[in-house]
Every structure is written in C-alpha cells, then in structure tokens.
Write an enzyme that holds these catalytic residues in place. Sequence first.
Site, PDB file in Angstrom:
ATOM      1  N   ASN A  79       0.841  -1.193   0.000  1.00 56.17           N
ATOM      2  CA  ASN A  79       0.000   0.000   0.000  1.00 56.17           C
ATOM      3  C   ASN A  79       0.882   1.250   0.000  1.00 56.17           C
ATOM      4  O   ASN A  79       0.767   2.127   0.870  1.00 56.17           O
ATOM      5  CB  ASN A  79      -0.926   0.011   1.222  1.00 56.17           C
ATOM      6  CG  ASN A  79      -2.157   0.876   1.016  1.00 56.17           C
ATOM      7  OD1 ASN A  79      -2.268   1.577   0.009  1.00 56.17           O
ATOM      8  ND2 ASN A  79      -3.067   0.849   1.977  1.00 56.17           N
ATOM      9  N   HIS A 137      -7.948   3.372   9.379  1.00 59.21           N
ATOM     10  CA  HIS A 137      -8.462   2.087   8.927  1.00 59.21           C
ATOM     11  C   HIS A 137      -9.809   1.738   9.565  1.00 59.21           C
ATOM     12  O   HIS A 137     -10.631   1.070   8.928  1.00 59.21           O
ATOM     13  CB  HIS A 137      -7.462   0.969   9.238  1.00 59.21           C
ATOM     14  CG  HIS A 137      -6.400   0.805   8.206  1.00 59.21           C
ATOM     15  ND1 HIS A 137      -5.211   1.485   8.254  1.00 59.21           N
ATOM     16  CD2 HIS A 137      -6.346   0.040   7.091  1.00 59.21           C
ATOM     17  CE1 HIS A 137      -4.465   1.141   7.207  1.00 59.21           C
ATOM     18  NE2 HIS A 137      -5.134   0.269   6.490  1.00 59.21           N
TER      19      HIS A 137
END
Length: 511
Positions: free
Chosen positions: A367, A398
Amino acid sequence: MASGESHWEEFYLGSRRFQFIADGLGMPIDQVNFVLGQLMALLLAYIFRLYLHPSRVSATTRHWGSLLAGLGISYFCFGKQVLLALALVVGCYLLMLLLPITLLHHVTLAASITFLSVMHIQRQLYEDGVFVIDVTGPMMIMVQKATSLAYSLHDGLSGLKDEELTPLQREMVVRKKPSALEYFGYMLNFHSVLAGPYFMFADYQDFVEGTHYAKRALQTAVSASSLDSNRNKSPSESKLADSKLHTSIEDEPNPVPVAMYKAMVSAFNAFVTVYFLPKFPISFVTDPKFFQMSFFSKTFYILAVTSLTRHVYYTGWMLGDSICNMSGMGFNGYSADGTAKWNLVSNVDIIGVEFGLSLRDTLEAWNSGTMKWLRFMVYERAPTQKTVFTYMLSSIWHGFYPGYYITFVSGAFFTIAARNVRRSVRPHVITKGPVAKKLYDLVTCLSTRLCLAYFTFPFILLRFWGSIAVYKDMMFYQTILGAFAVICLPKLLPAPSRSSSKNPKEHLKAQ
C-alpha cells in the site's frame, strides 16, 4: 450469505442490475459491482487518453470528464451512499475556503478523520461480521487526498522557506488554492475513486494540465522548478513556451502494454482469491481443531491465510494501477535502458512485499500510496516518536475493529525490533564477506514473512480475544523475540557508531 444478511441488505445500496451475474458466479453483488465498475473505468481510461488528451481538449474538459465519470461509477457501486462521500468533499472544500492557512491543515485532518470514523462505526454496526465493499473505502482515499492537499497548501502559503521543508514536502507544495472544479476533480476522479491509488494533488494537476510528461521526461530541456504543479511558482518562473510543456499523444510512451500487464496480474490474483483463499478461512484459527494442530502446522496455516488474503488487495490495487496507466497517469520518466517507467502512482509493489529483505522494505512496498501519505502527514512532521504517531494515524484511518489495533500496535513494535536487529547485526555480518551477507538476506527474508503473518492475521480476523487466544497458544514466541531485540540486543551487541562508518548512507538505510 452469512449471518446478518438483513443488515447487509439494508447497508448496501449499490445497483442490483447485475444480480443475475452475482447469482451465477456465487459472488456477493457488491464484489461483482466493484469488478464491473473497475472494468468500466479501465475502458473509460483508454477513451480518456485518446479523445480527451491535453493536446486536444482543455484542462477544464478533462476535469469535467474525470469528475462525471467518477460520480457515475460511484453511484453504480454505492447508490445513495455516494452522498456521504460528497458531504465529506464539500465539507473539506469549505474548510479550505473559510479557514486561515495556519489552521487549515490540522482542522481538515481532525474533521475528515472524525467523519470517516463515524462511517467506520456505522459500517461495523451494520456489517455484523460480513465483509461489504461500501463507500467507506473510497472515503478513506478521499480523506488522504483532502488532508494531504491541506498540508501542501499550508507548506506553500504559510511563509515556510524551502529549506524548512523536506524533499517530499518541497515536491508536493501547493502555492495556490485550487478552484472548485480542480478540487472536486481531484477528489472524485474515476481513475482512483474505487480503490486508489492515492496520489498527491500536484501529480494529478500535472496530469490534467498535460505537463506530467515534460516534468518527468524532459527535465534536461525544461527546468523542473518551472513545471511546478498548480502554477506554484511566481509568474516569471512559470512562463514557458507551450511547446515545451505539452506534448502530443504520438510523442508520449504507449501505456497500453503496461496497463494490460497489470490488468492480467490483477486477473491472476483474482483467480488465486477465488480458488485458493476459501481453502484457508481465517475463522478456522478460532476453531478448537486449530489448537490441536502442531506448532509447525499452526504457523503454516497462519502464513498461508495471510499470504492468500494479500491477493484480495492485489486484485483491486493492480486493477487501479492499470486504470491510471491506461489514461496516461503514472508516467515516471525513463530507466537507464530507455524503458518507460509507470510507477509514479501505484498501490503496491508485489515483489517487494513478497520478497522484501526487511520488514521496513516490505511495509513500504505494501500500500505504497498510503505509506507515502503517512510519511508526508506524520513521519516527516512529528518531532518525536515518529513510528508510534504514524501507526496511530494509520490505525484510526483504517477503522475500529479490535484486530486492527493489535496489528498496528504490533507493527510499530516489530518495526522498532527489526530496526534494532538491522542496526546491531547487519554491520557485523557484511564484514564477513558476500556469502555471509547472502545468508543474512535469506534469513531476514524468511523471518520477515513469518513476522508479517504473526502480526497481521488479527487484521483479517478482526477479533481481539480470538487473536489473543492464538498468540497465547503459540506462547507469544515472536513477541518475546521482539522484546529481546528491543531491550537486550542493543546492550549485548551494540550497533557501530555512525562516525565509524565509511559510508554514512548505510546508517540512513539501516533506519
């Protein structure tokens, strides 16, 4: 469907037009819509490059085309939920207009993260343990874009001198507030609206205005500073001939081969996800049969399930990269042999993740857009405890599943532990010759895979006590080894002083 289907049905508001395909494949409609939306975006990207090239249409036309396509795909996938994303974008845009530059960056971060957090909590209440591709995913990317732009504006308009900024901050500085069309085009463009990749406003503006090729490939002929994004430099610095700034489509490298390659990689990962991942369900790690297995079998199972789960992300991320490249975005100059590089905007380096020689290298490859965002937002700005604050922002961004926090706290801990091992052990190993170094690299590569599986499986499991039960059953063995590396190793095997190094870069690399 799993338990909680009524909640799932109520929560997901995307199109049901292709329900027959979902039923035929035995897949949830949200996943089918996501794939169809990305494939639609890939086709639009090809059309966008051919017919809306900067040499043929204005930047305004490109902004509108990108924005409207992004809204259409978003509505197809998420229905009325797209209004929540619009609310986030409008709110951040108003903050940019109304707040003084000294407050803009921090308030935008606090407001957008709070809004996203409410969405995460709502998602957890409705999902009831069922994974759903909903609008919170795109909103996470929008938070990255809104906050990084706010900080870029602060860097450019608050009076900071260039020498007070890091190289990344200087590269991404923005010295003029974007218009409404530029702002909304950046936030909602179809290239990255579903699954990224995240990219900075400066890179997007270069792409839309058609200066990205000149900035990345013609720096020997055109000063890089004169190509600064969003007309960041003074008017005298930015007055260049259009012939040097803009290129025709024939002069640019063809992105179709690399875009199709990434699409094929995405298809392969989709195959792995569909046919192999179901053989290793994460729920099995809480089954009594799991705890009856041998230590080696349990380690292998956790390694398998975490490795296979990564292919879910590879599928979406590589397709997102393919969309950007197909439209002409992501060009990053040429390699030494003259090959065009298309890695300027990217979600992941699969080889780097699967075969990285250290935990730091592996996490940077995973990522990578988000890692760049975290570095830009926190790591390069926090006065102390950079790693801890970076993981704190990452965990809140998140969501709030307990398993996330086990992973991120453990990630910060093991990052520090791995850094200590590298600083203390590696300098002694490389003095023993190339064979010893290769053996060291092999050991660190394998141990990194085991460590990654150990602290990331709670991210997939989501549950706190279920994760703790697995750790307890495995005697917290890696946690104990990590504690030894943090507490004891620096005392037993002190790292060589930096002043004694013949190559200062080696010490920087060790961090």
